[in-house]
Design an enzyme around this catalytic site. Structure first.
Site, PDB file in Angstrom:
ATOM      1  N   HIS B  52      -4.534  -5.653   0.221  1.00  0.00           N
ATOM      2  CA  HIS B  52      -5.503  -4.556   0.166  1.00  0.00           C
ATOM      3  C   HIS B  52      -6.174  -4.541  -1.210  1.00  0.00           C
ATOM      4  CE1 HIS B  52      -3.644  -2.109   3.735  1.00  0.00           C
ATOM      5  NE2 HIS B  52      -4.066  -3.308   4.073  1.00  0.00           N
ATOM      6  N   GLU B  54      -6.543  -2.369  -3.625  1.00  0.00           N
ATOM      7  CA  GLU B  54      -5.834  -1.889  -4.814  1.00  0.00           C
ATOM      8  C   GLU B  54      -4.766  -2.882  -5.269  1.00  0.00           C
ATOM      9  OE1 GLU B  54      -6.091  -0.684  -1.753  1.00  0.00           O
ATOM     10  OE2 GLU B  54      -4.941   1.185  -1.535  1.00  0.00           O
ATOM     11  N   CYS B 101      -2.981   3.297   1.811  1.00  0.00           N
ATOM     12  CA  CYS B 101      -2.269   3.388   3.087  1.00  0.00           C
ATOM     13  C   CYS B 101      -0.816   3.811   2.860  1.00  0.00           C
ATOM     14  CB  CYS B 101      -2.326   2.060   3.827  1.00  0.00           C
ATOM     15  SG  CYS B 101      -1.500   0.702   2.980  1.00  0.00           S
ATOM     16  N   CYS B 110       0.552   0.666   0.334  1.00  0.00           N
ATOM     17  CA  CYS B 110      -0.009   0.740  -1.014  1.00  0.00           C
ATOM     18  C   CYS B 110       0.391   2.032  -1.717  1.00  0.00           C
ATOM     19  CB  CYS B 110      -1.523   0.648  -0.955  1.00  0.00           C
ATOM     20  SG  CYS B 110      -2.076  -0.978  -0.447  1.00  0.00           S
TER      21      CYS B 110
END
Lengths: 325, 325
Positions: B52, B54, B101, B110
């Site tokens: 993802h 981040e 998420c 995350c």
């Protein structure tokens, strides 16, 4: 340590600086950022005589963490920061698209300001291109600041008008719909019309075709932004232009009606507005082309040309403003 | 403290995320940044199953200051960072266009990673819009991280396809010159053609008009990027389409020739490529329109329509890719 740590920041400050492209005349469009306390602050040069980009960014950063007075002039901000910085910027990283100025002009020298604030690093997108200017890098290096020079072509594109203004910069401006129609009343958004008037306030000379004048009967001033009206050259094989067309009745303006473009040699910053015929006649002679593209389709014929250009930058508002060369 | 300190960073990460718009299907397009040690690092989600946004940003930041192995999977990076971060991120500020998420899917959560790394703040552009998802904000807040939710509309636009993919997202793709010509061979740059093939690799169904098929005799696959070919619906009042047209000879593809658009109900991610007639028939039915505008003028007739749209974003490469609605 394989990462180009400055890349992302330059994406951002180049974008910011383009928002003021042409409006800084006769100064260059410049963007800057300061990262301090793990926060980023940007600044752009907006208008000749106002603070330079790096000064705006430094001041924004400083004020985010200190109670400080409202200051507006470059001189006041320079003096205040020099007096009160107290080492605030010592672990900051500074980014600027153009080498900080070494000389004292309308505003004090940015290189000397940075020397005193002493950030950890200054990353510079492009060196000062004007002979006799420059020297900013040496001032910074001699004071022990880590100086990086990127030679990023995008930072050069940003100042190309500035470089040409030393002699002459000419661009063609054309507003069209997404399917290339240029007729049928106002195509552009209010935002774009304001932008055009802001540009008219800055240019020396506006060139327009005789046919466009006859059909549109324009005023060609900068009334939307209370700006000054540029001189106008109506480029026309024969006169036959009615003098009650509003552009003739604007104060402090000269209007020329000529069948040559020799008059351009007397001016430095020139915008050409016109239709298909004028574009096709002089498309090879202009430095840049600026297209204002509106997000609409019109059921009308298109503007016809055979031409190709490189997109230098696109400003997105409600319309697109596409700078090409 | 009157300054919106996150504004600039979101300009940057929204731009980055749009570069992968559609390519993350069925995941949302997301951008992120980490500012640590007064340097900024960005990351974007590029493809379902890959890290993802981040995670990319955190990993870039970590690796800029530490010797660390090359890791590629999200799981490996999560585990490595959790084990070795040693407080590195505690004074960092994190920015992400979409709420991190909370659930473990193809990749680990995350929000739980951020909880362990414990940055000073996490600024979130838009909350997770999917029912049963969300919860990321609570996890972060409960661990004492300063969480800001921006509700920045631009971050919502970024995930509009993702929200619609829960049911169905349909967009029209049209390549044109600056003056609205759509005929005359390849208009777009190699870069844009690659982009189109990348998109074809992701979509479920490609809809095309019968006339375009008859005239262009296209293949409509994703060969430029070695991708999969989407199913094709040829929307045509009558068949009369020669079966030696290359699109019929692509493996693992279904081709439908129908005079209705009912087939769209069986698919989730649909691109429509076609000409003037098809556009004008269905322009009101599509979710988005995507225009690939090449920086050239052609001496040919234009694409005709009466239409207006809102520009959501523009990606600038050698062409412009304009996302409208």
């Amino acid at each position: 340590m394989r990462i180009e740590k400055w890349g992302y920041v330059f994406d951002l400050i180049i974008n910011e600086a383009w928002k003021y492209q042409f409006l800084t005349y006769p100064n260059p469009a410049v963007g800057a950022a300061v990262i301090v306390k793990n926060q980023i602050f940007t600044g752009v040069h907006k208008k000749a005589g106002e603070p330079h980009a790096e000064v705006h960014a430094l001041w924004e950063a400083y004020r985010a963490f200190h109670d400080a007075p409202e200051l507006y002039t470059s001189k006041e901000i320079h003096e205040y920061l020099k007096k009160h910085h107290n080492g605030f910027f010592n672990d900051a990283n500074v980014y600027v698209t153009l080498e900080p100025c070494a000389h004292e002009g309308k505003t004090p020298s940015c290189a000397y300001l940075l020397k005193e604030l002493k950030p950890k690093s200054v990353s510079i997108g492009w060196p000062d291109p004007i002979k006799g200017h420059g020297g900013g890098v040496e001032i910074l290096k001699n004071s022990g600041i880590d100086v990086k020079i990127l030679n990023d072509k995008r930072c050069f594109h940003l100042i190309e008008p500035f470089i040409k203004w030393q002699n002459r910069f000419v661009f063609y401006k054309l507003a069209l719909t997404m399917n290339g129609a240029i007729t049928g009343g106002y195509i552009s958004s209010d935002e774009s019309l304001d932008w055009v008037h802001n540009i008219r306030d800055k240019i020396d000379l506006l060139v327009i075709g005789g046919n466009t004048v006859r059909i549109d009967r324009p005023t060609l001033d900068a009334r939307r932004v209370n700006g000054k009206a540029p001189d106008v050259l109506i480029y026309s094989k024969n006169d036959g232009i009615e003098r009650d067309i509003p552009l003739f009745n604007v104060k402090n303006r000269k209007v020329f009606i000529e069948d040559s473009l020799e008059k351009l040699e007397d001016y430095k910053f020139i915008m050409i507005e016109g239709g298909e015929r004028l574009y096709n006649e002089i498309k090879h002679m202009v430095d840049w082309k600026v297209f204002i593209v509106s997000p609409k389709f019109a059921n009308r014929f298109n503007f016809r040309s055979e031409d190709e250009f490189e997109i230098l930058h696109t400003n997105q508002s409600s319309d697109l403003i596409v700078f090409g060369r």
